[in-house]
Design an enzyme around this catalytic site. Structure first.
Site, short mmCIF file in Angstrom:
data_model
loop_
_atom_site.label_atom_id
_atom_site.label_comp_id
_atom_site.label_asym_id
_atom_site.label_seq_id
_atom_site.Cartn_x
_atom_site.Cartn_y
_atom_site.Cartn_z
N LYS A 91 0.85 -1.20 0.00
CA LYS A 91 0.00 0.00 0.00
C LYS A 91 0.88 1.25 0.00
CE LYS A 91 -1.93 2.65 3.01
NZ LYS A 91 -1.79 3.92 2.26
N GLU A 111 10.20 2.02 10.23
CA GLU A 111 11.14 3.12 9.98
C GLU A 111 10.36 4.41 10.12
OE1 GLU A 111 14.17 3.14 9.76
OE2 GLU A 111 14.73 1.09 9.25
N CYS A 136 13.01 11.78 6.11
CA CYS A 136 13.14 11.26 7.47
C CYS A 136 14.51 11.65 8.01
CB CYS A 136 12.95 9.76 7.48
SG CYS A 136 13.94 8.92 6.25
N GLU A 185 9.26 16.67 15.26
CA GLU A 185 9.47 16.63 13.81
C GLU A 185 8.47 17.56 13.11
OE1 GLU A 185 8.41 13.08 11.54
OE2 GLU A 185 10.39 13.13 10.61
P1 NAD Z 1 2.07 8.60 7.93
O1 NAD Z 1 2.42 7.88 9.19
O2 NAD Z 1 0.97 9.59 7.98
O3 NAD Z 1 1.67 7.57 6.78
C1 NAD Z 1 2.53 6.54 6.35
C2 NAD Z 1 1.73 5.40 5.75
O4 NAD Z 1 0.93 4.78 6.77
C3 NAD Z 1 0.74 5.84 4.65
O5 NAD Z 1 0.73 4.87 3.64
C4 NAD Z 1 -0.59 5.87 5.39
O6 NAD Z 1 -1.71 5.70 4.56
C5 NAD Z 1 -0.44 4.70 6.34
N1 NAD Z 1 -1.28 4.75 7.54
C6 NAD Z 1 -1.81 5.83 8.17
N2 NAD Z 1 -2.51 5.45 9.26
C7 NAD Z 1 -2.42 4.10 9.33
C8 NAD Z 1 -2.90 3.12 10.25
N3 NAD Z 1 -3.62 3.45 11.32
N4 NAD Z 1 -2.59 1.82 10.02
C9 NAD Z 1 -1.83 1.47 8.96
N5 NAD Z 1 -1.36 2.35 8.05
C10 NAD Z 1 -1.64 3.65 8.23
O7 NAD Z 1 3.42 9.27 7.41
P2 NAD Z 1 3.63 10.24 6.15
O8 NAD Z 1 3.10 11.59 6.45
O9 NAD Z 1 3.19 9.56 4.92
O10 NAD Z 1 5.22 10.31 6.07
C11 NAD Z 1 5.99 11.18 6.83
C12 NAD Z 1 6.65 10.46 7.98
O11 NAD Z 1 7.37 9.34 7.50
C13 NAD Z 1 7.68 11.32 8.71
O12 NAD Z 1 7.55 11.11 10.09
C14 NAD Z 1 9.02 10.77 8.20
O13 NAD Z 1 10.09 11.00 9.07
C15 NAD Z 1 8.69 9.32 8.06
N6 NAD Z 1 9.60 8.62 7.15
C16 NAD Z 1 10.51 7.77 7.71
C17 NAD Z 1 11.43 7.12 6.90
C18 NAD Z 1 12.46 6.20 7.50
O14 NAD Z 1 13.01 5.39 6.77
N7 NAD Z 1 12.75 6.28 8.79
C19 NAD Z 1 11.41 7.32 5.50
C20 NAD Z 1 10.47 8.18 4.97
C21 NAD Z 1 9.56 8.84 5.81
#
Ligand code: NAD
Length: 494
Positions: free
Chosen positions: A174, A248, A282, A383
């Site tokens: 997804k 992550e 990230c 963040e």
């Molecule tokens: P997010 O947590 O809002 O969403 C990430 C994914 O999770 C999306 O596909 C979303 O649809 C899904 N999701 C949301 N709620 C969910 C639930 N309850 N159950 C299962 N899936 C769910 O994050 P975002 O805004 O898309 O991305 C930004 C964040 O990602 C920042 O905190 C960034 O630091 C982090 N990030 C981390 C890494 C890493 O490798 N450490 C890499 C890229 C981004």
């Protein structure tokens, strides 16, 4: 407006409910990229069944044969690099030169994962009994749910899907609802490379679809990339259902600049670390911890360079910094600007939405620098995920390390110094999964382990050889060729 579908067992199908959502260009919000299925538990169930059905054949194919498919995927990604990067820039905003880098990470990962299919080493170990042979072998983990963020819409899925395919797993993937088209384009390339029907299933949608994947009893493991808040929720599900879980998550990554650092390098590194990908990595440099003796000069030089960055649509050649992803991100950044001011920090640069010529129809924010930031302020701890840098002045190496480590996150970190003693101390003393010496907090390479400590990660690593620990199970095998019953710990009693 193009209509898109889920991929279930080789068929492109709409969501069972018929619900949809739009993906739009964050630099030009009137530009609709397409309409995608808003999936729910019914779609997830169909995708999981397809992945389960495909598992036996895929997991028993010789690993090097799976590697051949991955190598073809690497070739196709290379051929289509520009085309794919253009589409990614249109969907998530970072400039074309950065999305090309994103695709390059997937290419590197494809070739690296292909090469690992000829290794996948186990161990052979002496037995404590005569005429007995001990070894470990690796077995594919099973059906894995991959749930990703939007900021690396091809690289991050590639870090999971490609080594997982090499290991023999099948997938329900997804992508983020902010980058569904990029996710689909990547999956289409994998299909064209020869990944069989059902091995990768694509389910589009918002968080509810992700939650349904985590909750599905036939999903053996979840790999999640996103915020720590979402990661914790999925972790609760995986804990309750005893699933393997790779997470992550967020970061608040520091660059430490010591008094003996090369200032040209510091300024270039902070500029790239803080404002590359509009600060939405990230691993973005969101804190500069700088020695008091160089503070003023570094801040002045950063203000001049960051203030001159050309904002715009990432597919225009002149653009150096793109938009943030959506209105929610604009609101979040605006709220942190207010919080920072309230806390007593100074907005030394930016601090507002950018609305110059060509920017009005997009989510653009000025490169922003806060000075007079003290350790413990919310803008120093939380963040923000945008082009906002907090500068903290310190008077010693020990104070710098204490500030760097004084946050809940622990993804990436960096120190600029020419003192080899401090460089080596920092390698050991910075609480982070990654430390750079004389380089900014960004720049991961596909064949090196990637991941964070504290609230950023949960102990697993993507990338490099360590990711195969996640996508395989270790089986311990004992072969007794003595012809008799040998009882370990009994027949060999001291
Ligand atoms: P997010 O947590 O809002 O969403 C990430 C994914 O999770 C999306 O596909 C979303 O649809 C899904 N999701 C949301 N709620 C969910 C639930 N309850 N159950 C299962 N899936 C769910 O994050 P975002 O805004 O898309 O991305 C930004 C964040 O990602 C920042 O905190 C960034 O630091 C982090 N990030 C981390 C890494 C890493 O490798 N450490 C890499 C890229 C981004």
């Amino acid at each position: 407006m193009s209509q898109h579908h889920n991929l279930i067992g080789g068929d492109w199908t709409p969501s069972a409910s018929g619900q949809t959502f739009e993906s739009r260009n964050p630099a030009r919000t009137s530009d609709v990229i397409g309409v995608f299925p808003q999936s729910d538990a019914a779609d997830v169930d169909a995708a999981v069944q397809a992945a389960r059905a495909a598992f036996k054949t895929w997991s028993t194919m010789p690993a090097p044969a799976r590697g051949d498919i991955l190598r073809r995927a690497g070739d196709l990604l290379t051929e289509r690099k520009d085309e794919l990067a253009r589409a990614m820039t249109r969907e998530m905003g970072k400039p074309f030169f950065e999305t090309k880098g994103d695709v390059q990470e997937a290419i590197d990962t494809a070739y690296y994962a292909a090469s690992e299919t000829r290794r996948m080493f186990g161990h052979t170990v002496p037995s404590e009994l005569p005429n007995k042979f001990n070894m470990t072998i690796r077995r594919p983990l099973g059906v894995v749910g991959v749930i990703t963020a939007w900021n690396f819409p091809v690289a991050v899925p590639s870090w999971n899907l490609l080594p997982g395919l090499a290991a023999g797993c099948t997938f329900v993937f997804k992508p983020s609802e902010e980058a569904p088209h990029s996710g689909e384009l990547f999956v289409r390339i994998l299909l064209e490379a020869g990944v069989p029907e059902g091995v990768i299933n694509l389910v589009q949608g918002a968080g509810a679809a992700g939650a349904a994947i985590a909750e599905h009893p036939s999903v053996d493991a979840i790999s999640f990339t996103g915020s720590s808040e979402t990661g914790a929720k999925i972790g609760e599900t995986c804990g309750r259902m005893l699933k393997r879980y790779l997470a992550e998550m967020g970061g608040k990554n520091p660059i430490i600049a010591m008094d003996d650092a090369n200032l040209d390098l510091v300024v270039e590194g902070v500029l790239w670390g803080a404002f590359g990908t509009t600060g939405q990595r990230c691993t973005a440099t969101s804190r500069l911890i700088v020695h008091e003796s160089i503070h003023d000069e570094v801040v002045d030089r950063l203000k001049a360079k960051a203030g001159a960055l050309r904002l715009g649509y990432g597919n225009d050649d002149a653009t150096e910094m793109g938009p943030v992803i959506n209105q929610k991100a604009i609101d979040k950044i605006a709220s942190y600007i207010a919080i920072g001011k309230q806390e007593g920090a100074t907005v030394a640069l930016g601090g507002h939405r950018a609305d110059g010529p060509g920017l009005k129809d997009g989510y653009f924010w000025q490169p922003t620098i806060f000075t007079n930031v003290k350790a413990g302020m919310r803008i120093e701890q939380e963040e923000i995920f945008g082009p906002v840098l907090s500068v903290i002045k310190v008077s010693s190496y020990d104070e710098a390390i204490a500030v760097a480590n004084g946050v809940k996150y622990g993804l990436s970190s960096s120190i600029y110094t020419n003192d080899i003693r401090l460089a080596y101390r920092a390698m050991h003393e910075l609480e982070a999964g990654i430390t750079y010496i004389n380089a900014p907090t960004i720049g991961a390479e596909a064949h090196m382990p990637f991941g964070g400590v504290k609230a950023t990660g949960n102990g697993h690593r993507e990338g490099g050889w360590e990711v195969f620990e996640f996508y395989t199970e270790t089986k311990t095998v004992y072969v007794d060729y003595s012809g008799g019953l040998q009882r370990a710990q009994i027949d060999n009693e001291a």
